[in-house]
Design a protein around this motif. Structure first.
Motif, PDB file in Angstrom:
ATOM      1  N   LEU A   1       0.831  -1.243  -0.049  1.00 26.86           N
ATOM      2  CA  LEU A   1       0.027   0.136   0.046  1.00 26.86           C
ATOM      3  C   LEU A   1       0.744   1.391  -0.107  1.00 26.86           C
ATOM      4  O   LEU A   1       0.268   2.393  -0.205  1.00 26.86           O
ATOM      5  N   ALA A   2       2.195   1.236   0.347  1.00 24.20           N
ATOM      6  CA  ALA A   2       2.899   2.521   0.542  1.00 24.20           C
ATOM      7  C   ALA A   2       3.085   3.258  -0.674  1.00 24.20           C
ATOM      8  O   ALA A   2       2.935   4.347  -0.822  1.00 24.20           O
ATOM      9  N   PRO A   3       3.010   2.525  -1.816  1.00 26.64           N
ATOM     10  CA  PRO A   3       3.327   3.431  -3.321  1.00 26.64           C
ATOM     11  C   PRO A   3       1.985   4.422  -3.343  1.00 26.64           C
ATOM     12  O   PRO A   3       2.139   5.426  -3.721  1.00 26.64           O
ATOM     13  N   GLY A   4       0.867   3.934  -2.812  1.00 28.26           N
ATOM     14  CA  GLY A   4      -0.411   4.744  -2.939  1.00 28.26           C
ATOM     15  C   GLY A   4      -0.389   5.880  -2.256  1.00 28.26           C
ATOM     16  O   GLY A   4      -1.069   7.031  -2.489  1.00 28.26           O
ATOM     17  N   LEU A   5       0.849   5.968  -1.151  1.00 31.44           N
ATOM     18  CA  LEU A   5       0.713   7.266  -0.236  1.00 31.44           C
ATOM     19  C   LEU A   5       1.579   8.340  -1.039  1.00 31.44           C
ATOM     20  O   LEU A   5       1.176   9.333  -0.704  1.00 31.44           O
ATOM     21  N   ALA A   6       2.239   8.050  -1.852  1.00 34.12           N
ATOM     22  CA  ALA A   6       2.766   9.030  -2.888  1.00 34.12           C
ATOM     23  C   ALA A   6       2.221   9.777  -3.840  1.00 34.12           C
ATOM     24  O   ALA A   6       2.855  10.552  -4.585  1.00 34.12           O
ATOM     25  N   LEU A   7       0.968   9.321  -3.959  1.00 32.47           N
ATOM     26  CA  LEU A   7       0.192   9.847  -5.247  1.00 32.47           C
ATOM     27  C   LEU A   7      -0.041  11.359  -5.017  1.00 32.47           C
ATOM     28  O   LEU A   7      -0.319  11.990  -3.843  1.00 32.47           O
ATOM     29  N   ALA A   8      -0.051  12.375  -6.051  1.00 29.83           N
ATOM     30  CA  ALA A   8      -0.279  13.548  -6.010  1.00 29.83           C
ATOM     31  C   ALA A   8      -1.797  13.894  -6.184  1.00 29.83           C
ATOM     32  O   ALA A   8      -2.701  12.808  -6.474  1.00 29.83           O
ATOM     33  N   GLY A   9      -2.310  15.117  -6.339  1.00 31.99           N
ATOM     34  CA  GLY A   9      -3.661  15.502  -6.188  1.00 31.99           C
ATOM     35  C   GLY A   9      -4.263  15.664  -5.083  1.00 31.99           C
ATOM     36  O   GLY A   9      -3.717  16.521  -4.290  1.00 31.99           O
ATOM     37  N   ALA A  10      -5.436  15.172  -4.963  1.00 25.22           N
ATOM     38  CA  ALA A  10      -6.189  15.420  -3.590  1.00 25.22           C
ATOM     39  C   ALA A  10      -5.571  14.425  -2.573  1.00 25.22           C
ATOM     40  O   ALA A  10      -5.970  13.444  -1.978  1.00 25.22           O
ATOM     41  N   CYS A  11      -4.484  15.075  -2.052  1.00 28.00           N
ATOM     42  CA  CYS A  11      -3.514  14.182  -1.074  1.00 28.00           C
ATOM     43  C   CYS A  11      -4.131  13.745  -0.071  1.00 28.00           C
ATOM     44  O   CYS A  11      -3.939  12.563   0.348  1.00 28.00           O
ATOM     45  N   GLU A  12      -4.782  14.624   0.813  1.00 29.59           N
ATOM     46  CA  GLU A  12      -5.222  14.105   2.013  1.00 29.59           C
ATOM     47  C   GLU A  12      -6.445  13.112   2.011  1.00 29.59           C
ATOM     48  O   GLU A  12      -6.503  12.236   2.629  1.00 29.59           O
ATOM     49  N   ALA A  13      -7.071  13.129   0.739  1.00 27.94           N
ATOM     50  CA  ALA A  13      -8.262  12.416   0.330  1.00 27.94           C
ATOM     51  C   ALA A  13      -7.688  10.931  -0.024  1.00 27.94           C
ATOM     52  O   ALA A  13      -8.159   9.940   0.467  1.00 27.94           O
ATOM     53  N   THR A  14      -6.699  11.039  -0.680  1.00 31.64           N
ATOM     54  CA  THR A  14      -6.041   9.847  -1.219  1.00 31.64           C
ATOM     55  C   THR A  14      -5.333   9.182   0.250  1.00 31.64           C
ATOM     56  O   THR A  14      -5.181   7.959   0.073  1.00 31.64           O
ATOM     57  N   CYS A  15      -4.920   9.843   1.149  1.00 34.74           N
ATOM     58  CA  CYS A  15      -4.139   9.228   2.299  1.00 34.74           C
ATOM     59  C   CYS A  15      -5.579   8.572   3.140  1.00 34.74           C
ATOM     60  O   CYS A  15      -5.081   7.545   3.595  1.00 34.74           O
ATOM     61  N   ALA A  16      -6.477   9.298   3.211  1.00 37.29           N
ATOM     62  CA  ALA A  16      -7.597   8.667   4.057  1.00 37.29           C
ATOM     63  C   ALA A  16      -7.905   7.344   3.308  1.00 37.29           C
ATOM     64  O   ALA A  16      -8.351   6.308   3.859  1.00 37.29           O
ATOM     65  N   ASP A  17      -8.291   7.424   1.946  1.00 34.05           N
ATOM     66  CA  ASP A  17      -8.544   6.273   1.385  1.00 34.05           C
ATOM     67  C   ASP A  17      -7.584   5.170   1.484  1.00 34.05           C
ATOM     68  O   ASP A  17      -7.890   3.979   1.538  1.00 34.05           O
ATOM     69  N   THR A  18      -6.391   5.607   1.218  1.00 33.60           N
ATOM     70  CA  THR A  18      -5.247   4.358   1.408  1.00 33.60           C
ATOM     71  C   THR A  18      -5.293   3.747   2.962  1.00 33.60           C
ATOM     72  O   THR A  18      -5.343   2.508   2.867  1.00 33.60           O
ATOM     73  N   VAL A  19      -5.782   4.549   4.027  1.00 33.56           N
ATOM     74  CA  VAL A  19      -5.761   3.786   5.408  1.00 33.56           C
ATOM     75  C   VAL A  19      -6.935   3.042   5.338  1.00 33.56           C
ATOM     76  O   VAL A  19      -6.916   1.955   6.156  1.00 33.56           O
ATOM     77  N   LYS A  20      -7.902   3.375   4.816  1.00 35.39           N
ATOM     78  CA  LYS A  20      -9.156   2.801   4.883  1.00 35.39           C
ATOM     79  C   LYS A  20      -8.908   1.365   4.091  1.00 35.39           C
ATOM     80  O   LYS A  20      -9.172   0.278   4.621  1.00 35.39           O
ATOM     81  N   GLN A  21      -8.170   1.324   3.014  1.00 29.14           N
ATOM     82  CA  GLN A  21      -7.985   0.209   2.316  1.00 29.14           C
ATOM     83  C   GLN A  21      -6.989  -0.751   3.034  1.00 29.14           C
ATOM     84  O   GLN A  21      -7.025  -2.138   3.304  1.00 29.14           O
ATOM     85  N   CYS A  22      -6.098  -0.078   3.559  1.00 29.80           N
ATOM     86  CA  CYS A  22      -5.240  -0.746   4.458  1.00 29.80           C
ATOM     87  C   CYS A  22      -5.782  -1.563   5.799  1.00 29.80           C
ATOM     88  O   CYS A  22      -5.583  -2.789   6.061  1.00 29.80           O
ATOM     89  N   LYS A  23      -6.693  -0.844   6.300  1.00 28.19           N
ATOM     90  CA  LYS A  23      -7.294  -1.640   7.472  1.00 28.19           C
ATOM     91  C   LYS A  23      -8.379  -2.616   7.056  1.00 28.19           C
ATOM     92  O   LYS A  23      -8.700  -3.545   7.966  1.00 28.19           O
ATOM     93  N   ASP A  24      -8.982  -2.325   5.825  1.00 28.78           N
ATOM     94  CA  ASP A  24      -9.720  -3.547   5.429  1.00 28.78           C
ATOM     95  C   ASP A  24      -8.796  -4.634   5.150  1.00 28.78           C
ATOM     96  O   ASP A  24      -9.267  -5.927   5.376  1.00 28.78           O
TER      97      ASP A  24
END
Length: 71
Positions: free
Chosen positions: A10-33
């Motif tokens: 999942l770490a590569p997903g953290l480096a994505l640009a754009g709506a950065c905070e939204a990407t962070c939250a989505d990545t964490v949700k996926q990680c927890k799942d």
């Protein structure tokens, strides 16, 4: 130790640009799942630890977002 593999995937997903905070939250949700799904049968007692590691990634990701915004 499956959470290490999960984090590495999942770490590569953290480096994505754009709506950065939204990407962070989505990545964490996926990680927890993933924590729940992967550890449910083999090590249910490790789920909270795995999810805590996901939360640590969120903090780091948000710091990176802020640093990137200052560039």
């Amino acid at each position: 130790m499956k959470w290490i593999l999960i984090a590495a995937l999942l770490a590569p997903g953290l480096a994505l640009a754009g709506a950065c905070e939204a990407t962070c939250a989505d990545t964490v949700k996926q990680c927890k799942d993933v924590c729940k799904k992967q550890l449910k049968k083999d090590a249910p007692d490790k789920i909270p630890f795995c999810q805590d590691k996901c939360k640590e990634f969120e903090s780091e990701c948000e710091k990176d977002c802020k640093a990137e915004g200052k560039k």
